[in-house]
Scaffold this motif. Structure first.
Motif, PDB file in Angstrom:
ATOM      1  N   LEU A  32       0.832  -1.203   0.000  1.00 25.47           N
ATOM      2  CA  LEU A  32       0.000   0.000   0.000  1.00 25.47           C
ATOM      3  C   LEU A  32       0.871   1.259   0.000  1.00 25.47           C
ATOM      4  N   ASP A  33       1.910   1.278   0.823  1.00 25.23           N
ATOM      5  CA  ASP A  33       2.822   2.422   0.864  1.00 25.23           C
ATOM      6  C   ASP A  33       3.519   2.630  -0.471  1.00 25.23           C
ATOM      7  N   ILE A  34       3.959   1.556  -1.085  1.00 27.09           N
ATOM      8  CA  ILE A  34       4.637   1.652  -2.386  1.00 27.09           C
ATOM      9  C   ILE A  34       3.668   2.157  -3.447  1.00 27.09           C
ATOM     10  N   ALA A  35       2.425   1.681  -3.419  1.00 31.03           N
ATOM     11  CA  ALA A  35       1.419   2.149  -4.385  1.00 31.03           C
ATOM     12  C   ALA A  35       1.130   3.635  -4.200  1.00 31.03           C
ATOM     13  N   LEU A  36       1.095   4.100  -2.950  1.00 30.53           N
ATOM     14  CA  LEU A  36       0.859   5.525  -2.695  1.00 30.53           C
ATOM     15  C   LEU A  36       2.024   6.379  -3.191  1.00 30.53           C
ATOM     16  N   VAL A  37       3.241   5.910  -2.997  1.00 31.48           N
ATOM     17  CA  VAL A  37       4.408   6.649  -3.498  1.00 31.48           C
ATOM     18  C   VAL A  37       4.365   6.718  -5.018  1.00 31.48           C
ATOM     19  N   ASN A  38       4.094   5.588  -5.675  1.00 26.49           N
ATOM     20  CA  ASN A  38       4.028   5.573  -7.141  1.00 26.49           C
ATOM     21  C   ASN A  38       2.884   6.437  -7.667  1.00 26.49           C
ATOM     22  N   GLY A  39       1.728   6.389  -6.993  1.00 24.67           N
ATOM     23  CA  GLY A  39       0.601   7.224  -7.395  1.00 24.67           C
ATOM     24  C   GLY A  39       0.917   8.696  -7.256  1.00 24.67           C
ATOM     25  N   HIS A  40       1.621   9.068  -6.187  1.00 21.97           N
ATOM     26  CA  HIS A  40       1.998  10.474  -5.985  1.00 21.97           C
ATOM     27  C   HIS A  40       2.970  10.932  -7.070  1.00 21.97           C
ATOM     28  N   ILE A  41       3.913  10.079  -7.428  1.00 22.81           N
ATOM     29  CA  ILE A  41       4.868  10.436  -8.484  1.00 22.81           C
ATOM     30  C   ILE A  41       4.142  10.657  -9.813  1.00 22.81           C
ATOM     31  N   LEU A  42       3.217   9.763 -10.157  1.00 21.55           N
ATOM     32  CA  LEU A  42       2.456   9.930 -11.402  1.00 21.55           C
ATOM     33  C   LEU A  42       1.573  11.171 -11.363  1.00 21.55           C
ATOM     34  N   PHE A  43       0.950  11.422 -10.230  1.00 21.65           N
ATOM     35  CA  PHE A  43       0.085  12.600 -10.097  1.00 21.65           C
ATOM     36  C   PHE A  43       0.902  13.875 -10.270  1.00 21.65           C
ATOM     37  N   MET A  44       2.102  13.902  -9.693  1.00 26.14           N
ATOM     38  CA  MET A  44       2.945  15.093  -9.823  1.00 26.14           C
ATOM     39  C   MET A  44       3.369  15.316 -11.276  1.00 26.14           C
ATOM     40  N   ASN A  48      -0.244  18.046 -10.839  1.00 24.57           N
ATOM     41  CA  ASN A  48       0.194  19.130  -9.968  1.00 24.57           C
ATOM     42  C   ASN A  48       1.592  18.847  -9.447  1.00 24.57           C
ATOM     43  N   PRO A  49       2.621  19.486 -10.003  1.00 20.75           N
ATOM     44  CA  PRO A  49       3.979  19.177  -9.573  1.00 20.75           C
ATOM     45  C   PRO A  49       4.332  19.696  -8.183  1.00 20.75           C
ATOM     46  N   ARG A  50       3.483  20.508  -7.562  1.00 20.24           N
ATOM     47  CA  ARG A  50       3.833  21.089  -6.269  1.00 20.24           C
ATOM     48  C   ARG A  50       3.085  20.489  -5.086  1.00 20.24           C
ATOM     49  N   MET A  51       2.270  19.481  -5.302  1.00 18.22           N
ATOM     50  CA  MET A  51       1.511  18.900  -4.194  1.00 18.22           C
ATOM     51  C   MET A  51       2.400  17.943  -3.404  1.00 18.22           C
ATOM     52  N   ASP A  52       2.468  18.144  -2.079  1.00 19.06           N
ATOM     53  CA  ASP A  52       3.277  17.239  -1.265  1.00 19.06           C
ATOM     54  C   ASP A  52       2.526  15.925  -1.042  1.00 19.06           C
ATOM     55  N   ARG A  53       3.255  14.906  -0.633  1.00 21.02           N
ATOM     56  CA  ARG A  53       2.694  13.563  -0.540  1.00 21.02           C
ATOM     57  C   ARG A  53       1.630  13.454   0.543  1.00 21.02           C
ATOM     58  N   ARG A  54       1.813  14.155   1.648  1.00 20.34           N
ATOM     59  CA  ARG A  54       0.833  14.117   2.733  1.00 20.34           C
ATOM     60  C   ARG A  54      -0.517  14.656   2.258  1.00 20.34           C
ATOM     61  N   ARG A  55      -0.508  15.777   1.561  1.00 14.67           N
ATOM     62  CA  ARG A  55      -1.743  16.363   1.038  1.00 14.67           C
ATOM     63  C   ARG A  55      -2.374  15.444  -0.016  1.00 14.67           C
ATOM     64  N   PHE A  56      -1.547  14.803  -0.829  1.00 11.57           N
ATOM     65  CA  PHE A  56      -2.038  13.866  -1.831  1.00 11.57           C
ATOM     66  C   PHE A  56      -2.792  12.711  -1.175  1.00 11.57           C
ATOM     67  N   ILE A  57      -2.243  12.169  -0.095  1.00 14.22           N
ATOM     68  CA  ILE A  57      -2.889  11.052   0.598  1.00 14.22           C
ATOM     69  C   ILE A  57      -4.203  11.504   1.222  1.00 14.22           C
ATOM     70  N   ILE A  58      -4.218  12.690   1.816  1.00 17.72           N
ATOM     71  CA  ILE A  58      -5.444  13.207   2.424  1.00 17.72           C
ATOM     72  C   ILE A  58      -6.526  13.391   1.363  1.00 17.72           C
ATOM     73  N   GLU A  59      -6.170  13.958   0.226  1.00 20.61           N
ATOM     74  CA  GLU A  59      -7.161  14.161  -0.834  1.00 20.61           C
ATOM     75  C   GLU A  59      -7.597  12.849  -1.464  1.00 20.61           C
ATOM     76  N   LEU A  60      -6.738  11.854  -1.428  1.00 16.37           N
ATOM     77  CA  LEU A  60      -7.098  10.546  -1.958  1.00 16.37           C
ATOM     78  C   LEU A  60      -8.100   9.848  -1.049  1.00 16.37           C
ATOM     79  N   VAL A  61      -7.977  10.054   0.245  1.00 18.06           N
ATOM     80  CA  VAL A  61      -8.853   9.401   1.212  1.00 18.06           C
ATOM     81  C   VAL A  61     -10.195  10.112   1.316  1.00 18.06           C
ATOM     82  N   GLU A  62     -10.214  11.438   1.230  1.00 16.69           N
ATOM     83  CA  GLU A  62     -11.456  12.201   1.346  1.00 16.69           C
ATOM     84  C   GLU A  62     -12.022  12.473  -0.041  1.00 16.69           C
TER      85      GLU A  62
END
Length: 138
Positions: A32-44, A48-62
């Motif tokens: 799950l952690d690896i998938a979140l890291v890979n998803g954040h890299i693709l999303f950036m 949005n190249p400036r979104m940090d990973r913590r905010r990405f996870i929060i927006e993914l959950v909500e």
């Protein structure tokens, strides 16, 4: 090796890992952690190249934050609060007169009387608003 070490380092800082004796749970949380890291890299790269990973996870959950209108409107109904809890009615309260309600909207996170629900425009991408009072003039 450098790319693998960097990915492990990124996954470590915001890990969903919990202590457990079952090995399959550790493997699941690691995947799950690896998938979140890979998803954040693709999303950036794509959005949005400036979104940090913590905010990405929060927006993914909500789902309401991501702007999924169907998911946001599915929970837009008033719910009776437990016990004697009360919230300020978002529609009819003023700074001078505070009106309390035993109902609230979980999606909007505001209190509202049942009679005031028709005047409440639920939270969307544009935010929470009160409906304008119509006086019959167009």
């Amino acid at each position: 090796m450098g790319g693998v070490d960097l990915a492990d380092k990124k996954a470590y800082h915001l890990a969903a890992e919990r202590s457990t004796r079952r090995y399959w749970k550790k493997i699941f949380h690691n995947q799950l952690d690896i998938a979140l890291v890979n998803g954040h890299i693709l999303f950036m790269k794509l959005k949005n190249p400036r979104m940090d990973r913590r905010r990405f996870i929060i927006e993914l959950v909500e789902p309401t934050v991501m702007g999924l209108a169907g998911a946001a409107h599915a929970t837009n109904r008033l719910v009776l609060l437990e016990g004697k809890k009360e919230y300020r009615c978002y529609v009819c309260s003023t700074p001078q007169r505070r009106r309390r309600s035993r109902h609230w909207c979980p999606a909007c996170k505001v209190g509202c009387h049942e009679k005031c629900e028709a005047q409440l425009v639920h939270r969307d991408d544009i935010g929470l608003q009160k409906k304008a009072q119509s006086n019959g003039s167009a």
